[in-house]
Design a protein around this motif. Structure first.
Motif, PDB file in Angstrom:
ATOM      1  N   ALA A 117       0.821  -1.208   0.000  1.00  0.00           N
ATOM      2  CA  ALA A 117       0.000   0.000   0.000  1.00  0.00           C
ATOM      3  C   ALA A 117       0.859   1.263   0.000  1.00  0.00           C
ATOM      4  CB  ALA A 117      -0.921  -0.002   1.216  1.00  0.00           C
ATOM      5  N   GLY A 118       1.931   1.271   0.783  1.00  0.00           N
ATOM      6  CA  GLY A 118       2.773   2.463   0.866  1.00  0.00           C
ATOM      7  C   GLY A 118       3.629   2.688  -0.363  1.00  0.00           C
ATOM      8  N   PHE A 119       4.006   1.612  -1.042  1.00  0.00           N
ATOM      9  CA  PHE A 119       4.871   1.750  -2.208  1.00  0.00           C
ATOM     10  C   PHE A 119       4.078   2.028  -3.488  1.00  0.00           C
ATOM     11  CE2 PHE A 119       7.555  -0.074  -5.655  1.00  0.00           C
ATOM     12  CZ  PHE A 119       8.649   0.769  -5.508  1.00  0.00           C
ATOM     13  N   LEU A 120       2.984   1.293  -3.693  1.00  0.00           N
ATOM     14  CA  LEU A 120       2.200   1.471  -4.914  1.00  0.00           C
ATOM     15  C   LEU A 120       1.251   2.662  -4.818  1.00  0.00           C
ATOM     16  CD1 LEU A 120       1.296  -2.232  -5.796  1.00  0.00           C
ATOM     17  CD2 LEU A 120       3.151  -0.826  -6.710  1.00  0.00           C
ATOM     18  N   ARG A 121       0.706   2.850  -3.613  1.00  0.00           N
ATOM     19  CA  ARG A 121      -0.273   3.908  -3.377  1.00  0.00           C
ATOM     20  C   ARG A 121      -1.398   3.852  -4.423  1.00  0.00           C
ATOM     21  NH1 ARG A 121       3.552   8.975  -1.658  1.00  0.00           N
ATOM     22  NH2 ARG A 121       5.060   7.974  -3.042  1.00  0.00           N
ATOM     23  N   GLY A 122      -1.968   4.977  -4.805  1.00  0.00           N
ATOM     24  CA  GLY A 122      -3.058   4.937  -5.778  1.00  0.00           C
ATOM     25  C   GLY A 122      -4.248   4.158  -5.253  1.00  0.00           C
ATOM     26  N   SER A 198      11.135  -3.292  -8.395  1.00  0.00           N
ATOM     27  CA  SER A 198      11.538  -4.353  -7.461  1.00  0.00           C
ATOM     28  C   SER A 198      12.878  -4.039  -6.806  1.00  0.00           C
ATOM     29  CB  SER A 198      11.607  -5.695  -8.196  1.00  0.00           C
ATOM     30  OG  SER A 198      12.557  -5.640  -9.261  1.00  0.00           O
ATOM     31  N   ARG A 199      13.816  -3.452  -7.552  1.00  0.00           N
ATOM     32  CA  ARG A 199      15.113  -3.095  -6.977  1.00  0.00           C
ATOM     33  C   ARG A 199      14.935  -2.019  -5.905  1.00  0.00           C
ATOM     34  NH1 ARG A 199      20.617  -3.044  -7.856  1.00  0.00           N
ATOM     35  NH2 ARG A 199      21.659  -1.123  -7.195  1.00  0.00           N
ATOM     36  N   ILE A 200      14.138  -1.022  -6.187  1.00  0.00           N
ATOM     37  CA  ILE A 200      13.900   0.042  -5.197  1.00  0.00           C
ATOM     38  C   ILE A 200      13.239  -0.528  -3.950  1.00  0.00           C
ATOM     39  CG2 ILE A 200      12.576   2.144  -4.755  1.00  0.00           C
ATOM     40  CD1 ILE A 200      12.928   2.856  -7.707  1.00  0.00           C
ATOM     41  N   LEU A 201      12.276  -1.424  -4.172  1.00  0.00           N
ATOM     42  CA  LEU A 201      11.520  -1.975  -3.050  1.00  0.00           C
ATOM     43  C   LEU A 201      12.385  -2.861  -2.160  1.00  0.00           C
ATOM     44  CD1 LEU A 201       8.718  -2.220  -1.753  1.00  0.00           C
ATOM     45  CD2 LEU A 201       8.280  -4.176  -3.239  1.00  0.00           C
ATOM     46  N   PHE A 202      13.119  -3.800  -2.785  1.00  0.00           N
ATOM     47  CA  PHE A 202      13.845  -4.805  -1.996  1.00  0.00           C
ATOM     48  C   PHE A 202      15.269  -4.397  -1.637  1.00  0.00           C
ATOM     49  CE2 PHE A 202      10.601  -7.330  -4.251  1.00  0.00           C
ATOM     50  CZ  PHE A 202       9.982  -7.903  -3.159  1.00  0.00           C
ATOM     51  N   ARG A 203      15.868  -3.467  -2.373  1.00  0.00           N
ATOM     52  CA  ARG A 203      17.248  -3.068  -2.089  1.00  0.00           C
ATOM     53  C   ARG A 203      17.340  -1.783  -1.276  1.00  0.00           C
ATOM     54  NH1 ARG A 203      21.304  -5.023  -5.392  1.00  0.00           N
ATOM     55  NH2 ARG A 203      22.647  -3.767  -4.028  1.00  0.00           N
ATOM     56  N   HIS A 204      16.284  -0.969  -1.295  1.00  0.00           N
ATOM     57  CA  HIS A 204      16.390   0.343  -0.666  1.00  0.00           C
ATOM     58  C   HIS A 204      15.315   0.610   0.396  1.00  0.00           C
ATOM     59  CE1 HIS A 204      19.565   1.567  -3.423  1.00  0.00           C
ATOM     60  NE2 HIS A 204      18.835   1.059  -4.409  1.00  0.00           N
ATOM     61  N   ILE A 205      14.096   0.165   0.147  1.00  0.00           N
ATOM     62  CA  ILE A 205      13.033   0.455   1.114  1.00  0.00           C
ATOM     63  C   ILE A 205      12.957  -0.623   2.195  1.00  0.00           C
ATOM     64  CG2 ILE A 205      10.528   0.638   1.412  1.00  0.00           C
ATOM     65  CD1 ILE A 205      10.390   2.183  -1.159  1.00  0.00           C
ATOM     66  N   LEU A 206      12.873  -1.890   1.778  1.00  0.00           N
ATOM     67  CA  LEU A 206      12.717  -2.971   2.755  1.00  0.00           C
ATOM     68  C   LEU A 206      13.847  -3.025   3.780  1.00  0.00           C
ATOM     69  CD1 LEU A 206      10.844  -5.216   3.587  1.00  0.00           C
ATOM     70  CD2 LEU A 206      12.040  -6.766   2.030  1.00  0.00           C
ATOM     71  N   PRO A 207      15.143  -2.876   3.390  1.00  0.00           N
ATOM     72  CA  PRO A 207      16.199  -2.888   4.417  1.00  0.00           C
ATOM     73  C   PRO A 207      16.047  -1.797   5.471  1.00  0.00           C
ATOM     74  CG  PRO A 207      17.152  -3.220   2.241  1.00  0.00           C
ATOM     75  CD  PRO A 207      15.713  -2.858   2.029  1.00  0.00           C
ATOM     76  N   HIS A 208      15.490  -0.646   5.084  1.00  0.00           N
ATOM     77  CA  HIS A 208      15.277   0.429   6.056  1.00  0.00           C
ATOM     78  C   HIS A 208      14.160   0.093   7.044  1.00  0.00           C
ATOM     79  CE1 HIS A 208      17.708   2.816   3.252  1.00  0.00           C
ATOM     80  NE2 HIS A 208      17.874   3.673   4.254  1.00  0.00           N
ATOM     81  N   LEU A 209      13.311  -0.871   6.701  1.00  0.00           N
ATOM     82  CA  LEU A 209      12.217  -1.253   7.586  1.00  0.00           C
ATOM     83  C   LEU A 209      12.628  -2.317   8.598  1.00  0.00           C
ATOM     84  CD1 LEU A 209       9.301  -1.526   4.983  1.00  0.00           C
ATOM     85  CD2 LEU A 209       9.729   0.345   6.575  1.00  0.00           C
TER      86      LEU A 209
END
Length: 296
Positions: A117-122, A198-209
């Motif tokens: 929800a937070g990544f796709l939004r809309g 997918s790279r942004i989601l799994f390499r940059h956002i998910l590690p910060h969570l």
């Protein structure tokens, strides 16, 4: 020349976090309680003298009442003459398994919903978060009781029921964090450079969570343990003769005045274990908070 006797050590960052965690006395207190409870539950077959379901005539007084704590029965016996110490250790297994499994499942569901929800939004994010809001509108305990009453209670069913009512808080936290991260400059730079979703989601956002999920997961175990105990106490959780700390209280509540240890001992165990996970979770939140670094 490299030293052949060199022993690999934990990364400096991890070692530093562990040292900072161990400097907090309350966190150490919580860790000790968790280690003792988990260790006792795992070693229960080698620690106890009696089976948790074995009804012992010698475990009752001449009047047929439960026997108080003594040298033979460290925590006394229940109304059926079963050793309470044995039932407590085996009940710890049940409560811990449900707590860990239910919390892990709730964490995965909440993370998946909140991250999507937070990544796709809309419209996708809107539908997911409105559904989350709808689930939050129902009282968690009432919803859990309804679900547990529909299904035949068992260890895995109880864990599933708790997971289905506990994921919403995680989803909200992950959604807020993901929305904030998605608007950061380094994410915009990645998109400009042509990085895939997918790279942004799994390499940059998910590690910060990860730090948030670690803290939330630790704190969540205490919630699931308490909810399992509540369901078992109300008779819609683990069913006798399988012991859990909640149904031990449920089975013996009628003897509260005549044999108070049957209620106080499991009640104190639930309280201590929930407190221990909360203490460790609060300490992890402080240790993993970047604004706290350099203050310890």
């Amino acid at each position: 020349m490299a030293d052949s006797t060199h022993i690999p050590q934990a990364p400096p960052a991890v070692a530093g976090l562990v040292r900072r965690l161990l400097r907090r006395k309350m966190a150490v207190f919580g860790l000790v309680i968790i280690v003792v409870v988990v260790g006792s539950a795992m070693l229960a077959p080698w620690i106890v003298r009696y089976s948790p379901d074995e009804q012992l005539f010698e475990g009752l007084t001449l009047q047929g009442a439960p026997m108080p704590p003594n040298a033979q029965f460290l925590m006394g016996t229940d109304l059926l003459g079963r050793d309470l110490f044995s039932r407590m250790l085996y009940g710890a297994r049940t409560s811990l398994i449900i707590g860990v499994v239910a919390n892990g499942a709730a964490l995965m569901i909440g993370t998946l919903v909140g991250l999507t929800a937070g990544f796709l939004r809309g419209w996708v994010g809107a539908i997911l978060m409105r559904f989350t809001d709808l689930m939050m509108a129902f009282p968690a305990l009432l919803l859990a009781i309804c679900l547990a009453a529909i299904f035949q209670p068992s260890l895995w069913i109880v864990a599933m029921v708790i997971a289905l009512v506990n994921w919403v808080q995680t989803a909200r936290v992950v959604y807020t964090e993901t929305t904030s991260l998605a608007e950061r400059e380094f994410i915009a730079a990645e998109r400009t450079l042509g990085a895939s979703q997918s790279r942004i989601l799994f390499r940059h956002i998910l590690p910060h969570l990860v730090p948030t999920l670690i803290v939330w997961g630790t704190l969540g175990i205490s919630v699931t343990v308490l909810l399992e105990a509540t369901l078992s106490f109300l008779g819609v959780g683990m069913q006798p003769p399988t012991p859990s700390w909640g149904n031990i209280i449920f089975e013996n509540q009628t003897y509260f005045q005549a044999a108070p240890w049957l209620v106080f001992i499991p009640g104190a165990a639930i309280l201590l274990l929930a407190l221990a996970f909360n203490l460790v979770g609060d300490a992890l939140r402080e240790v993993l908070d970047p604004t706290q670094r350099g203050r310890d």
